[in-house]
Design an enzyme around this catalytic site. Structure first.
Site, PDB file in Angstrom:
ATOM      1  N   GLY A 145       2.017  -6.185   4.774  1.00 23.38           N
ATOM      2  CA  GLY A 145       3.390  -6.640   4.610  1.00 23.38           C
ATOM      3  C   GLY A 145       4.215  -6.289   5.828  1.00 23.38           C
ATOM      4  O   GLY A 145       5.389  -6.626   5.947  1.00 23.38           O
ATOM      5  N   LEU A 168       9.025  -5.230  18.412  1.00 25.66           N
ATOM      6  CA  LEU A 168       8.119  -6.320  18.769  1.00 25.66           C
ATOM      7  C   LEU A 168       8.540  -7.637  18.137  1.00 25.66           C
ATOM      8  O   LEU A 168       8.358  -8.698  18.716  1.00 25.66           O
ATOM      9  CB  LEU A 168       6.685  -5.967  18.353  1.00 25.66           C
ATOM     10  CG  LEU A 168       6.155  -4.665  18.981  1.00 25.66           C
ATOM     11  CD1 LEU A 168       4.804  -4.274  18.375  1.00 25.66           C
ATOM     12  CD2 LEU A 168       6.033  -4.804  20.505  1.00 25.66           C
ATOM     13  N   ASN A 169       9.083  -7.539  16.922  1.00 24.11           N
ATOM     14  CA  ASN A 169       9.592  -8.729  16.246  1.00 24.11           C
ATOM     15  C   ASN A 169      10.779  -8.280  15.384  1.00 24.11           C
ATOM     16  O   ASN A 169      10.597  -7.654  14.352  1.00 24.11           O
ATOM     17  CB  ASN A 169       8.489  -9.358  15.376  1.00 24.11           C
ATOM     18  CG  ASN A 169       8.986 -10.590  14.627  1.00 24.11           C
ATOM     19  OD1 ASN A 169      10.149 -10.700  14.254  1.00 24.11           O
ATOM     20  ND2 ASN A 169       8.075 -11.532  14.408  1.00 24.11           N
ATOM     21  N   GLY A 214       0.824  -1.210   0.000  1.00 17.15           N
ATOM     22  CA  GLY A 214       0.000   0.000   0.000  1.00 17.15           C
ATOM     23  C   GLY A 214       0.850   1.247   0.000  1.00 17.15           C
ATOM     24  O   GLY A 214       0.748   2.076  -0.880  1.00 17.15           O
ATOM     25  N   GLY A 264       0.774   1.525  13.076  1.00 17.91           N
ATOM     26  CA  GLY A 264       0.024   0.274  13.156  1.00 17.91           C
ATOM     27  C   GLY A 264       0.542  -0.707  14.189  1.00 17.91           C
ATOM     28  O   GLY A 264      -0.238  -1.278  14.952  1.00 17.91           O
ATOM     29  N   VAL A 272       8.343   1.891  13.145  1.00 19.38           N
ATOM     30  CA  VAL A 272       9.689   1.781  12.569  1.00 19.38           C
ATOM     31  C   VAL A 272       9.653   1.678  11.038  1.00 19.38           C
ATOM     32  O   VAL A 272      10.645   1.909  10.364  1.00 19.38           O
ATOM     33  CB  VAL A 272      10.439   0.585  13.211  1.00 19.38           C
ATOM     34  CG1 VAL A 272       9.930  -0.743  12.649  1.00 19.38           C
ATOM     35  CG2 VAL A 272      11.936   0.708  13.031  1.00 19.38           C
ATOM     36  N   GLY A 273       8.466   1.395  10.496  1.00 21.45           N
ATOM     37  CA  GLY A 273       8.373   1.085   9.074  1.00 21.45           C
ATOM     38  C   GLY A 273       8.657   2.256   8.161  1.00 21.45           C
ATOM     39  O   GLY A 273       9.034   2.071   7.006  1.00 21.45           O
ATOM     40  N   GLU A 274       8.441   3.456   8.660  1.00 21.83           N
ATOM     41  CA  GLU A 274       8.723   4.627   7.828  1.00 21.83           C
ATOM     42  C   GLU A 274      10.066   5.253   8.185  1.00 21.83           C
ATOM     43  O   GLU A 274      10.706   5.884   7.354  1.00 21.83           O
ATOM     44  CB  GLU A 274       7.585   5.642   7.967  1.00 21.83           C
ATOM     45  CG  GLU A 274       6.279   5.041   7.446  1.00 21.83           C
ATOM     46  CD  GLU A 274       5.105   5.996   7.454  1.00 21.83           C
ATOM     47  OE1 GLU A 274       5.093   6.911   8.294  1.00 21.83           O
ATOM     48  OE2 GLU A 274       4.202   5.803   6.634  1.00 21.83           O
TER      49      GLU A 274
END
Lengths: 316, 212, 739
Positions: C476, C624-625, C248, C518, C697-699
């Site tokens: 993802g 978290l992972n 996305g 998220g 952390v994704g961005e």
């Protein structure tokens, strides 16, 4: 995609005759470019003649020490052939510089010669394009033209021939063998195969209606050091901004052909003659009369610098 | 062709200006010749192929790609449509052992062929070693390009073993090594916008080393 | 659960499951092709009709007439819906342009009709038979031109980056005038496309007046609301289902035309309809990250302390749209007493600009972090030392607000050590490796943390299986897995005893996936529901909930121990809760930080820039992972390579569209562009963000990467490119001559 009928050809002559006989008919082999264009209705055949099974998939030696490559030898098979790798390294290298592994497994020798331009205005059916629709104009002129041609172009079309394989074949002076609907064969030197646009950019090659490519012959090996250098923004799976195919002999003589800059693989005899004198000397006759756009003017120095890289690598 | 003063340039100028000057323009959505009614009738053709070991006989609109035959007719949804134009690799399957883009191939042209899709490599309960390695090395994120990546990855290792050269192959006349650079170059027809490339290479390296 | 005070010790801190690099639980489905995406739901709808969208051929103007007869008569065609047949449609809250255009056309390739037919091939062919007469209007397509008269405009990206029209602290102009060393430079970033691998797709089915849409969407509740609003039907009549989303990056935050057209087509056809956007139409039909023109001024004293900093940005959008908030990180990243930021918004008639991964920071840092590199050079300082000298532990605009955690210095220092920064030659164009000019670059990464209200329902059945229901999506990001880890940790069960059901609007409303909120938000919602469920279990067993321990599939209190399955009983137990937030994010500035390190090679002949090494050191709360988080970061780094080196939607300023509108012409990185990538996570828990003590952390992984690459290219060549992407055509005339 327009509906079409489909048949499998039984022989090259029958296939040629069938296309000549049937309005709107086209050959299909690998289909990787034709289907792409059919989905956009840039190509709208009403009948497809599948020539894949015609057994034109052998690579055989010719009497004068060259190789005869069947029209439907896949790009992968041609690039992998031990004789091609040994004697025509530039061809092997050019092929594997193009497209992706998946596409090279399907794309054929003949089909790749017939690959149409990747001009974005050709690909967008809302835009004027003299190649797609003769007389409609050229939206690429004055538009976004970074990828487009700097030489051999015309006021009607500035598209390039996008492929890699043909650049090496042009360098090697390959010959294209065809059969026509009456069953006659002829041989077209690759130098005469791709047409410059002039006022008729929709006429892209020397083939007559129904004429089927049956083979490409390579002359006997030329020796020398073979190089194919492709320059692009990302490292793979992209069309060339500029590519240079070269064969350089131990004495410094040789030949060069350029991809990504013209409506056909670009080679100039007078430029070959300058090879010993370095890239600057080669480029003067090679790009004489070039008419780049503001977007693609960088291709002029890029050709020279890439050529310099190739010559330096050859000397090393 | 700047300043060349060609009539096309000035004509384009007028056209662009015309766009600015509210004019009625007829823009066809596609400039293909208007097809006659009869010319629009779909043609059906029969084709038989073996998909993941199973014989499949279909009667299809000739326009049906191998990709759509798999997804829409055989309901093998693992093969993905990312671009439908050979620009992404999500639709990669193996035909007679060779990987191709199934979006750029007509189903009717695969009479008698043996097709292997991601479903034919392994199942959730019985994973192919490459599928297991992708999970272990997190070689995917959204998962949409993943089946194509895995089909390609399996085929790439075989292609290197078979001696098919690539753009990064050093000596064309020597045996090609299974190196990071070779695998990256050969996998480049499979785009992953999530950017799992580094992990995919880890997965492939593990499989290649295990099987070497 | 209302989260109003910093979290104390809680079961998540056990770290038995949370924080472990667990393989993704959806992995075996994704790798075997058995995870169904929106267009593939043969399992729920047996025989849908196929929709194909007709797109506008002009950028601006009106449809004079549409000629549908030929298309309607084409074989297999069931129906055609245009704006004339669709009934009243209302623009969704999250859309800028109408998802079905006509008679007014707002942008190129705007949807203007859907053709529904028995097969895909028939629908596509018939769509090409629709003839349209257009009246072209005057469009505004040139950003530079439009910015000359564009007004100042503030905005909140809704994703953690916001700024007022003009923001002043102290006296920027005065301090800048007096600064000992200064920089005043302009930077541009082009329009970018999300180019996710799964095209926007939807399958719609009406059951009476109830509509179900299987779709590909990041934000289920927003989508449900906007589908209802657009179609003018009650929200409770809409159900969205989106268990798998094929990427996305912000492009699927909002309902797009596939969902609306599938619904309209299905209503007209009287049967379910599925629609996927054709790739060549996606680039102009959907949203994109808007181009920016940025001016940055930095003034320092002789020691390298920033005394004045200003960041101005201009971008464009359709009427009613918003600016790219490219200046917002500059309010927080570096110290300095005198500050100014401002944004201008020009009206453009190009396709809709909107959020793309790290809106604001992504293009903002591409400029700011080159500027910092330029300043460091002017000062003769190492670029890491210069950043460290200007670190701040408080909000520079409101010094009473501390950062909850800020490990930027450590990220840069640890990164420098791991990357071998000391081997960098500060003088550009000095290092060669054969034909390659080698350079290293660094940039700070910065992205705010956002907390969003998020709900979940958790049940235990009589077999002791824990099932989580939430409308959260996994695009993802690894949501399935970290949610399962959270539930496993909280309920004291193994991962294989947890089932996670995502992406269904019938489940509790979650944070959804966007703005890197998220992971922390949705797991906090699951935490809240699990706390309630633990209480329900304890209560049912008559345990004192204060000393209950959930472990190994059992519930223990004192010397009593009961299996969870037994506690649930035949009826099972279910609890639902929502995490909601108080003022902690106002009290503390919650942000994430990174040090990005890149080594590039630049071909001395051709100017091609190739990545040789990449490292990101991230400080982003509890990870978290680490396995899926690392993937998020390397994926973002890869996208950063794209925006630095190749991605650019080329604008045709005459006709108003993005010219390179397919995946062959809009180049994104491929395998060959990306070497092994390294990621280091700094030890961190942030009790102010949620009971999970995590952050996004994704961005962060994207923020700053582009500048690190541009800085590395400069270090390699001595050529400073301020206009992205850094392509060879911008370098060639400055490259040293070759013979």
């Amino acid at each position: 995609m327009k509906p079409f009928t489909y048949e499998r050809a039984s022989s090259p002559a029958a296939a040629a005759a069938a296309v000549a006989r049937t309005p709107g008919a086209k050959f299909i082999a690998g289909g990787t470019n034709l289907l792409d264009l059919m989905k956009l209705e840039i190509e709208t055949p009403t009948h497809l003649i599948d020539v894949q099974e015609l057994k034109l998939d052998k690579i055989e030696p010719t009497q004068d020490g060259g190789l005869r490559v069947g029209a439907f030898v896949s790009n992968t098979a041609l690039a992998s052939d031990a004789r091609v790798r040994r004697d025509y390294g530039v061809l092997s290298r050019a092929i594997v510089a193009g497209a992706s592994g998946q596409l090279r497994n399907k794309a054929t020798t003949a089909g790749n010669l017939l690959q149409r331009t990747r001009c974005p205005y050709f690909y967008d059916t809302n835009q004027a394009c003299n190649k797609r629709k003769p007389g409609s104009g050229c939206a690429a002129l004055g538009g976004y033209s970074r990828q487009l041609g700097i030489i051999g172009t015309s006021d009607a079309c500035i598209a390039t021939y996008p492929g890699d394989m043909a650049v090496a074949m042009r360098l090697l002076d390959a010959q294209i063998e065809t059969i026509n609907p009456t069953g006659q064969s002829r041989t077209i030197p690759i130098a005469d195969f791709h047409k410059l646009p002039g006022t008729t950019p929709h006429v892209e090659n020397a083939l007559q209606r129904g004429e089927l490519i049956t083979a490409v012959t390579l002359p006997k090996p030329l020796g020398g050091t073979h190089t194919y250098r492709k320059v692009r923004d990302r490292a793979s799976y992209a069309y060339a901004l500029v590519s240079v195919a070269a064969i350089v002999q131990p004495d410094g003589s040789g030949r060069v052909a350029i991809g990504g800059i013209a409506p056909r693989p670009w080679r100039v005899d007078a430029a070959d003659a300058q090879l010993r004198n370095g890239s600057k000397a080669v480029v003067a006759p090679l790009l004489a009369g070039a008419r780049p756009t503001e977007d693609n003017a960088f291709k002029v120095p890029l050709v020279e610098r890439t050529l310099a890289a190739v010559l330096a690598e050859t000397r090393a | 062709m700047k300043d060349s003063g060609s009539p096309e340039i000035s004509r384009r100028g007028i056209l662009a200006g015309g766009a600015a000057a509210v004019a009625a323009t007829h823009v066809p959505l596609a400039d293909a010749q208007t097809a006659t009614r009869s010319g629009l009738k779909p043609t059906l053709a029969k084709v038989e192929m073996t998909v993941n070991g199973k014989r499949e006989a279909m009667e299809l609109d000739t326009r049906t790609t191998l990709l759509d035959a798999l997804r829409e007719h055989l309901h093998l949804i693992g093969t993905k449509k990312g671009c439908d134009h050979g620009q992404c690799g999500a639709c990669t399957v193996m035909v007679d052992g060779k990987r191709i883009n199934s979006c750029l191939s007509l189903a009717v042209m695969h009479q008698g062929d043996k097709i292997t899709t991601i479903e034919g490599l392994g199942t959730p309960d019985k994973l192919h070693p490459m599928q297991a390695a992708f999970i272990k090395h997190d070689g995917y994120q959204c998962g949409y390009c993943t089946p194509g990546q895995i089909c390609s990855a399996v085929a790439v290792i075989e292609e290197i073993r078979a001696g098919v050269p690539s753009h990064v192959t050093g000596d064309l006349n020597a045996k090609t090594p299974i190196s990071n650079a070779e695998m990256r170059e050969r996998m480049s027809g499979n785009i992953c916008r999530c950017g799992a490339y580094s992990n995919i290479l880890e997965a492939m390296t593990e499989v290649a080393e295990t099987r070497a | 659960m209302k989260f109003t005070t910093p979290a104390g010790q809680n079961p998540i801190d056990q770290g038995k499951v949370v924080g472990k690099p667990h393989d993704r639980i959806d992995g075996k489905f994704k790798t075997t092709g058995t995870a169904p995406y929106a267009y593939e739901r043969h399992d729920v709808v047996a025989n849908p009709a196929y929709g194909y969208i007709v797109h506008a051929a002009i950028a601006k103007g009106r449809i004079g007439a549409m000629h549908l007869a030929e298309a309607k008569a084409a074989p297999g065609v069931i129906t055609i819906v245009t704006a004339a047949e669709a009934g009243k449609l209302t623009k969704g809250d999250f859309n800028t342009a109408m998802l079905l255009g006509g008679p007014e056309i707002q942008h190129y390739h705007q949807a203007i009709a859907i053709v529904v037919a028995e097969t895909f091939e028939q629908a596509r062919a018939a769509a090409n038979l629709v003839r349209v007469d257009y009246e072209r209007g005057k469009g505004r397509f040139d950003l530079d031109e439009a910015l000359k008269t564009a007004p100042l405009k503030g905005a909140d990206s809704g994703e953690g980056s916001k700024a007022p029209p003009v923001d002043r602290v102290g006296d920027f102009e005065g301090a800048f005038a007096k600064a000992a060393v200064k920089l005043d430079a302009r930077y541009t970033t082009p329009d970018h496309s999300h180019a996710m691998m799964e095209p926007h797709a939807s399958l719609a089915r009406w059951d009476g007046d109830k509509l179900t849409v299987w779709t590909s969407n990041q934000m289920i509740a927003w989508g449900k609301g906007d589908v209802a609003k657009t179609l003018g039907i009650p929200k409770e009549n809409v159900r969205l289902i989106s268990p798998y989303v094929g990427g996305g990056f912000g492009g699927k935050l909002f309902v797009r035309t596939d969902a609306i057209m599938a619904a309209l087509g299905a209503r007209a056809a009287g049967r379910p309809v599925k629609v996927a956007l054709a790739r060549p139409m996606m680039f102009n039909n959907t949203t994109h990250r808007p181009a920016t023109t940025q001016r940055i001024r930095i003034g320092t004293d002789r020691s390298g302390k920033i005394t004045a900093i200003a960041h101005e940005s201009g971008s464009g959008d359709l009427p009613g749209g918003g600016p790219e908030t490219a200046v917002s990180q500059t309010k927080l990243l570096y110290a300095g007493a005198n500050r100014m930021t401002s944004m201008r918004l020009a009206v453009l008639d190009l396709p809709e600009g909107n959020a793309m991964r790290a809106p604001g920071e992504a293009p903002g840092l591409m400029a700011l972090e080159i500027a910092m590199d330029e300043m460091a050079e002017k000062l003769g300082m190492d670029p890491i030392a210069f950043r460290i000298a200007n670190d701040t532990q408080v909000d520079p605009e409101k010094p009473e607000r501390r950062f909850s955690q800020r490990q930027l210095i450590k990220a840069l220092q640890d990164g420098a050590k791991a990357f071998g920064w000391d081997k960098r030659n500060a003088k550009p164009a000095q290092v060669r490796d054969g034909k390659w000019l080698i350079g290293m670059g660094v940039a700070a990464g910065f992205r705010n943390n956002m907390n969003m209200k998020s709900g979940a329902k958790v049940s235990i059945d009589r077999k002791g299986i824990v099932t989580v229901y939430t409308d959260m999506t996994d695009i993802g990001t690894g949501s399935y897995t970290i949610i399962a880890q959270t539930a496993a940790e909280m309920m004291g069960v193994d991962m294989d005893r947890v089932v996670v059901r995502l992406g269904d609007s019938d489940s509790p409303v979650s944070s959804g996936s966007g703005g890197q909120w998220g992971a922390n938000s949705s797991t906090a919602g699951v935490y809240a529901a699990c706390v309630k469920l633990r209480e329900a279990v304890a209560q049912k067993l008559g345990f004192n909930s204060g000393d209950v321990e959930f472990a190994d599939g059992k519930v223990r209190s004192g010397n009593r121990s009961v299996a969870l399955a037994e506690a649930a009983g035949d009826a099972g137990l279910t609890a639902e809760d929502t995490i909601d937030y108080g003022d902690l994010a106002k009290t503390y500035q919650q942000s994430t930080f990174a040090g990005h390190f890149v080594e590039v090679g630049v071909d001395m002949y051709t100017g091609e820039v190739r990545i040789r090494r990449m490292l990101a050191v991230c400080a982003a709360g509890r990870i978290l992972n680490p396995k899926s988080a690392r993937s998020q970061v390397i994926g973002a780094m890869t996208m950063g390579v794209g925006s630095a080196l190749m991605e650019e939607l080329a604008v045709d300023k005459r006709f108003g569209f993005f010219v390179n509108h397919d995946l062959a012409q809009y180049e994104v990185p491929v395998h060959a562009d990306i070497p092994y990538q390294e990621v280091i996570f700094l030890e961190e828990t942030d009790p102010t963000t949620s009971p999970m003590k995590a952050k996004g952390v994704g961005e962060l992984g994207l923020c700053g990467v582009g500048a690190a690459i541009a800085n590395a290219a400069y270090n390699a060549t001595g050529i400073r490119i301020r206009d992205y992407p850094v392509t060879l055509d911008k370098m060639l005339d400055k490259m040293p001559p070759v013979a």
